[in-house]
Scaffold this motif. Structure first.
Motif, mmCIF file in Angstrom:
data_model
loop_
_atom_site.group_PDB
_atom_site.id
_atom_site.type_symbol
_atom_site.label_atom_id
_atom_site.label_comp_id
_atom_site.label_asym_id
_atom_site.label_seq_id
_atom_site.Cartn_x
_atom_site.Cartn_y
_atom_site.Cartn_z
ATOM 1 N N GLY A 67 39.048 51.111 28.154
ATOM 2 C CA GLY A 67 37.692 50.037 29.020
ATOM 3 C C GLY A 67 37.463 50.143 30.172
ATOM 4 N N ASP A 68 38.791 49.676 30.961
ATOM 5 C CA ASP A 68 39.008 49.207 32.560
ATOM 6 C C ASP A 68 38.548 50.642 32.727
ATOM 7 N N GLY A 69 39.683 51.823 32.918
ATOM 8 C CA GLY A 69 38.837 53.089 33.344
ATOM 9 C C GLY A 69 37.441 52.955 33.604
ATOM 10 N N VAL A 70 36.905 53.153 32.183
ATOM 11 C CA VAL A 70 35.269 53.219 32.205
ATOM 12 C C VAL A 70 34.946 52.338 33.358
ATOM 13 N N PHE A 71 35.275 50.469 33.195
ATOM 14 C CA PHE A 71 34.195 49.785 34.145
ATOM 15 C C PHE A 71 34.436 50.549 35.605
ATOM 16 N N ALA A 72 35.664 50.492 36.057
ATOM 17 C CA ALA A 72 36.555 50.635 37.102
ATOM 18 C C ALA A 72 35.163 51.776 37.400
ATOM 19 N N ILE A 73 35.535 53.207 37.166
ATOM 20 C CA ILE A 73 34.696 54.277 37.501
ATOM 21 C C ILE A 73 33.065 53.722 37.344
ATOM 22 N N ALA A 74 32.761 53.146 36.348
ATOM 23 C CA ALA A 74 31.427 52.865 36.687
ATOM 24 C C ALA A 74 30.844 52.080 37.793
#
Lengths: 213, 213, 213, 213
Positions: D23-30
């Motif tokens: 989740g943190d990975g996807v949010f950071a990329i978004a």
């Protein structure tokens, strides 16, 4: 003296948390990679709502590729996380098997986009299937290696049960994917449709949840 | 009074977990960076399976660069994780050595792509080798610094063994890379072939596993 | 009854580990963002080693931007991690201050690239300085807020010492950056050179390490 | 025999930390995806400070989209983290609900950019609202599922309080977004303005902080 000598390969690849962390990073990037392909349509010819809806609809193949890629990545990420729920130790070989798994994960958005662009070509289905097949092979090897080298947190009957469930899942899923890929010799849309149905089933677990009742 | 004064540099860079986390992030991105270069071939001229296979084959250099970059990144990531298996404390200097390591990791996909585009040029091999050499220098400094400042979780004989294994690995690997790079004065393909063989060996550990038996 | 009512804002933003994790993600991406700008030069006109060296040298501004961005991001990442070494609790306000810090981190590769493209323009220096200034303001607020709301793991004399060190660092650094930015009214290269020297000093800690001896 | 049989679905999706990490990975990329759209303006026509300021100002729509996307992502990330502050167990269904949440997060930068490009079109507001609505539906389902299956670390009165606060927040926020979207039938700028005000309020908590005094 040689027996007390510590080789680099004995001390490498032991950090299970690091393998999980780089795995989550690669998965997170792969999940968003196809979003980069969905560009806002810019055109001088868009004047009315109808023009804009039409321009938006032309993005459908890219939206489908993004959704299909998401389903496949979600299935394999869940599988990867499920294995590491039980794996508590690692060595350099397991470390490298895991890296090769991530190698094939990183290319999945490409093979999915390739398929969505050339849906009527058997070769595109073959490449897509090959990617999923290699992922299946590596994740199967990954589990076998971890289990055989006693890297799991479970023992005895519980280990046997989990082992059976994980291996059975990989073999059944890969058989269905292979069958789906072979359908391309009848019709490529039939083949893609079957593979998507298999993936939707693994995401939503329709059949399994019925069986559990 | 000056001795009781706490300077910012004394309190910075202490979080080992953060260094590992940002490291995994940079590695995950670097691993997928070259995938962005592999674009689905779009052409009006693709009508048959043979056309598509031909278009796919034209991607071979990019697929090779992606695989080569993956091998190198995997080797250095394993090395980085192996060091942090033993490093349990840090200071601002170790923190910055680690950041410089990530600096050279982030540029590796570029130098690999540069090499794959200009395989017959000595300059491209030189740049690629320089990148690997700088990574070797920084990761060696990183271990020496951590070891000398007593940031490790191991002591005595175990520390000596691990230290010997890690330092020996860096020196042997760097000697092989330097030898491989020098081969470019005979032939650039020979040079690249030798370097890839060295990397494949470090990934699959053919020679080491034989020795261990 | 109103006093026993739990509002969403009271339960949000409490996960310090999550704030650190998303922070590391954004920093890792920002660190690699400018690498995407460094494209392998492709040209029909490259036939000799000299041609290739010349093409490579034309990348110098982009390589400089990447290095400058790395230095700045490294400095702020170290500062962010240093604060969270002591912060063990959080609330929704600290959570949002941290998110705004990441907002200005995410734009830093752009302002750096903007500066490297327009090095002779006062406006480009102004935008770059504004970005660094906003980062300084937010990271200062972040620490003050955490300290005032007793979110730290330290107390008494130790807290006073750390507080003094962190706040002093931000104020001195920001004064030097502001002075550097003002130098653009004499000469923009002088201004950029001064700012880079300040950043190199913070990365390598030349002056501080001398003082500590 | 069927009752002792362990199915794959029973052992998958249990790692709460992994769900948070991806989740943190996807949010950071978004969060950084729209920064990729903000390109340094390159033009032969830029000779004076005034030219550069004008070129910079032409980036305003992209800077606005980046800021708007940041606000929305920040709000949903805070909500996601707030739920996982209390969720300590998971199963494969919660795992997949979380993945679908990330699916709609990954597309948010696109729908935001789409809106910022076509601010006078009702269809663009509709798509943007649909994205926010789907995020609201999934995050609501996520909490309900976790709560009903007893995956929370809290019980009794505390659980009732937190549950009430989280559900109330989603319902009020979604009602405001829906009202804002409907305003597009009067005027699209009015609609966008209202939605931005709602988001600014959730980021800065103006109204709530007043109420708490």
């Amino acid at each position: 003296m040689q027996s007390t000598h510590t080789s680099y390969n004995e001390i490498a690849g032991k950090r299970v948390q690091r393998i999980e962390a780089i795995g989550d990073g690669v998965f997170a990037i792969a999940l968003t990679l196809l979003v980069l392909d969905i560009r806002v349509p810019v055109s001088e010819a868009i004047h009315t709502e109808a023009d804009l809806i039409k321009a938006f609809c032309s993005l459908t193949p890219k939206l489908l590729a993004w959704f299909l890629s998401f389903l496949t990545l979600g299935i394999f990420w869940t599988g990867h996380a499920a294995q590491y729920h039980y794996i508590e130790r690692s060595d350099r070989n397991l470390n490298w098997i895991s890296l090769f798994f991530l190698l094939f994960i990183s290319i999945l958005p490409f093979t999915t986009a390739f398929l969505s662009e050339y849906m009527t070509f058997k070769f595109a289905i073959g490449i897509y299937w090959l990617n999923i097949f290699l992922l299946g092979v590596v994740i199967y090897m990954h589990w076998r290696y971890a289990s055989r080298h006693d890297f799991l947190s479970i023992q005895g009957e519980e280990k046997a049960q989990v082992q059976h469930a994980i291996e059975r899942r990989v073999i059944i899923a890969q058989s269905l994917y292979a069958f789906g890929a072979l359908l391309c010799f009848i019709n490529t849309y039939l083949s893609i449709g079957f593979i998507i149905l298999v993936q939707l089933n693994y995401a939503f677990a329709f059949i399994q949840s019925k069986r559990r009742k």
